[in-house]
Each structure stands twice: as structure tokens, then as C-alpha cells.
Design a protein around this motif. Structure first.
Motif, mmCIF file in Angstrom:
data_model
loop_
_atom_site.group_PDB
_atom_site.id
_atom_site.type_symbol
_atom_site.label_atom_id
_atom_site.label_comp_id
_atom_site.label_asym_id
_atom_site.label_seq_id
_atom_site.Cartn_x
_atom_site.Cartn_y
_atom_site.Cartn_z
ATOM 1 N N PHE A 5 0.989 -1.063 -0.165
ATOM 2 C CA PHE A 5 -0.008 -0.003 -0.194
ATOM 3 C C PHE A 5 1.046 1.313 0.029
ATOM 4 C CE2 PHE A 5 -2.550 -3.377 1.709
ATOM 5 C CZ PHE A 5 -3.689 -3.291 1.250
ATOM 6 N N HIS A 6 0.528 2.268 -0.980
ATOM 7 C CA HIS A 6 1.597 3.351 -1.160
ATOM 8 C C HIS A 6 0.936 4.462 -1.673
ATOM 9 C CE1 HIS A 6 2.372 3.747 -5.497
ATOM 10 N NE2 HIS A 6 1.421 2.958 -5.466
ATOM 11 N N LEU A 7 1.607 5.760 -1.910
ATOM 12 C CA LEU A 7 1.236 6.681 -2.491
ATOM 13 C C LEU A 7 2.484 6.955 -3.123
ATOM 14 C CD1 LEU A 7 -0.397 9.188 0.287
ATOM 15 C CD2 LEU A 7 -1.476 8.101 -1.739
ATOM 16 N N PRO A 8 2.283 7.449 -4.568
ATOM 17 C CA PRO A 8 3.466 7.889 -5.594
ATOM 18 C C PRO A 8 4.290 8.637 -5.058
ATOM 19 C CG PRO A 8 1.493 7.658 -7.000
ATOM 20 C CD PRO A 8 1.139 7.700 -5.236
ATOM 21 N N LEU A 9 4.115 9.765 -4.314
ATOM 22 C CA LEU A 9 4.965 10.735 -3.827
ATOM 23 C C LEU A 9 5.450 10.302 -2.468
ATOM 24 C CD1 LEU A 9 4.286 14.175 -5.641
ATOM 25 C CD2 LEU A 9 5.872 12.340 -6.226
ATOM 26 N N SER A 10 5.187 9.160 -1.783
ATOM 27 C CA SER A 10 5.736 8.933 -0.356
ATOM 28 C C SER A 10 7.145 8.517 -0.601
ATOM 29 C CB SER A 10 4.991 7.889 0.211
ATOM 30 O OG SER A 10 5.419 7.254 1.252
ATOM 31 N N PRO A 11 8.234 9.351 -0.102
ATOM 32 C CA PRO A 11 9.408 8.776 -0.094
ATOM 33 C C PRO A 11 9.577 7.224 0.452
ATOM 34 C CG PRO A 11 9.362 10.586 1.292
ATOM 35 C CD PRO A 11 8.198 10.523 0.537
ATOM 36 N N PHE A 12 9.038 7.158 1.575
ATOM 37 C CA PHE A 12 9.102 6.052 2.305
ATOM 38 C C PHE A 12 8.443 4.760 1.604
ATOM 39 C CE2 PHE A 12 8.717 9.622 5.245
ATOM 40 C CZ PHE A 12 9.897 9.581 5.793
ATOM 41 N N ALA A 13 7.467 4.986 0.933
ATOM 42 C CA ALA A 13 6.912 4.071 0.223
ATOM 43 C C ALA A 13 7.969 3.817 -1.039
ATOM 44 C CB ALA A 13 5.604 4.330 -0.419
ATOM 45 N N ARG A 14 8.428 4.706 -1.805
ATOM 46 C CA ARG A 14 9.362 4.445 -2.596
ATOM 47 C C ARG A 14 10.624 3.814 -2.220
ATOM 48 N NH1 ARG A 14 9.951 9.179 -7.121
ATOM 49 N NH2 ARG A 14 7.708 9.109 -7.759
ATOM 50 N N LYS A 15 11.122 3.935 -0.975
ATOM 51 C CA LYS A 15 12.223 3.000 -0.273
ATOM 52 C C LYS A 15 12.031 1.934 -0.219
ATOM 53 C CE LYS A 15 12.579 3.208 3.919
ATOM 54 N NZ LYS A 15 13.155 3.716 5.526
ATOM 55 N N VAL A 16 10.785 1.686 0.137
ATOM 56 C CA VAL A 16 10.293 0.088 0.234
ATOM 57 C C VAL A 16 10.196 -0.602 -1.105
ATOM 58 C CG1 VAL A 16 8.655 -1.699 0.969
ATOM 59 C CG2 VAL A 16 9.390 0.088 2.359
ATOM 60 N N ARG A 17 9.605 0.193 -2.222
ATOM 61 C CA ARG A 17 9.605 -0.397 -3.484
ATOM 62 C C ARG A 17 10.895 -0.608 -3.944
ATOM 63 N NH1 ARG A 17 6.065 4.220 -6.658
ATOM 64 N NH2 ARG A 17 6.590 2.612 -8.599
#
Length: 222
Positions: A5-17
Motif C-alpha cells: 500500500f503506497h502513495l506515488p510521492l511518498s519517499p518512504f513507500a518509494r524506499k520499500v519499493r
């Protein structure tokens, strides 16, 4: 299937991706509009924040650092936290730097104020915060440049979670055109190496409605 579960401009979600991709673990992305505060999502993560990783066995993990620690323990074949005790300590130090200090001083002042504040219904952007974000970016880029000039990767001899944490913050800022890459050639060269990796390509293909990234965002050679 594993779901993030993410948001495109979440840097924390990007890190996990990036961590999932570097470990070659398949996953599906699901956008979570955190401002809607879905009851089902809050039951999994009462903090109401992304990212949240849901494994195929039903295990759900919230918080980007907890997720990345879990991934390194559960899937150790491609380590991202370092191989020696010293390397692991340095990776953790730098991840904390980018997750907390960089985010508080730069990303929050720019991305949150300019993009997220409206979505969350928290009023108009704070001009003073935006000015502070731009001013704070310079010493952070210079520090990244110094690390890149003195080491193979930011925390040591191998690419690791510190690189992914830093690149996730910077890629979010770069999407909205807020990184002055002329500040540090070494930081720019390091970022070009990271964003040239296969794990980074899905991030470069992301698009947010109403926000068009600058032409160099997808350019692997800037």
C-alpha cells in the motif's frame, strides 16, 4: 500475492519499493488514499500512514524501516543492511539521517507543503517552510556528495538501504523539480548511478495527476 500500500510521492513507500525490487521480490502496488482514513486500512495500521506491506500469508507490516528490516531478515540472499557489524551500524545511521533529518528539513518542507497539504485539507502552503526546504537542501546534497566521493556507495562498499533511503527522498523532490543538481556533481553522479538500476525504472514511470515532472526526471544520464 504480496501487496504494498503506497502513495506515488511518498519517499518512504518509494524506499520499500526499491528494497523489494533490489531483492527481486514480486509485489503488487495499491494506492492508499490515507486522507480517506479507511477503517479496513486503519485496522492494519492505526497510524494511517503508508507504506504497509501485506505478505501473501496475511502478515501485514507497517512503517518503512520495520518493513525493510523484515525484508532483510526474511530474504537475506541480497542483503541491504550491510554484511559486517560496522557496515550495518553505518547503514542504520544513514537511513535514520535520510528518513528523519533529511525528510524533516527538506522533503516535508517542499513536497508536503506544495503537494500533500491540500490533499489532507491542512490549508495553504507555508512560504517560510518552503524557503527553509530549499535552503536546507544544499548542505544535504553536499553531504551526499562527500559520502559519494569517499566511498563506493553511501554507507560502504555495496549498494544498500542507505542509498535507497536517500534516493527515495531525492526522487520525490526531483519529480516536482525541486532539486538543484548543480550544487554537487558528486551527488548528481551518485544519483544517476542509482536511478540507472532496474529497480528504479518503475518509479521513473510514475505519474501524479496534475503534476508533470521535469524532462530530466526520466533521463538516466540527466
Amino acid at each position: 500475492m504480496r501487496i504494498l500500500f503506497h502513495l506515488p510521492l511518498s519517499p518512504f513507500a518509494r524506499k520499500v519499493r526499491l528494497a523489494l525490487a533490489e531483492k527481486r521480490l514480486p509485489f503488487d502496488l495499491r494506492i492508499e488514499r490515507v486522507w480517506d482514513r479507511r477503517e479496513e486500512f486503519l485496522a492494519v495500521n492505526p497510524a494511517g500512514t503508508v507504506p504497509v506491506l501485506q505478505e501473501s500469508n496475511g502478515l501485514s507490516i507497517a512503517d518503512s524501516y520495520a518493513i525493510c528490516e523484515y525484508l532483510d531478515e526474511a530474504y537475506p540472499d541480497i542483503p541491504l543492511l550491510g554484511r559486517t557489524l560496522g557496515e550495518r551500524a553505518e547503514v542504520r545511521r544513514l537511513v535514520a539521517w535520510f528518513d528523519h533529518k533529511f525528510h524533516a528539513e527538506v522533503t516535508r518542507n517542499l513536497v508536503f507543503e506544495k503537494q500533500m497539504k491540500r490533499l489532507l485539507g491542512r490549508g495553504n502552503p507555508d512560504a517560510a517552510a518552503i524557503r527553509a526546504g530549499y535552503a536546507n537542501l544544499k548542505p544535504h546534497l553536499e553531504y551526499i556528495g562527500w559520502l559519494a566521493e569517499t566511498r563506493a556507495w553511501l554507507a560502504g562498499p555495496q549498494l544498500g538501504l542507505a542509498d535507497l533511503a536517500a534516493a527515495a527522498q531525492l526522487s520525490t523532490l526531483d519529480y516536482i523539480g525541486d532539486v538543484d543538481w548543480s550544487i554537487s556533481d558528486a551527488a548528481k553522479d551518485w544519483y544517476a548511478r542509482v536511478k540507472s538500476r532496474p529497480s528504479f525504472r518503475p518509479l521513473l514511470g510514475d505519474r501524479v495527476t496534475g503534476v508533470t515532472p521535469p524532462p530530466h526526471y526520466e533521463d538516466l544520464d540527466f
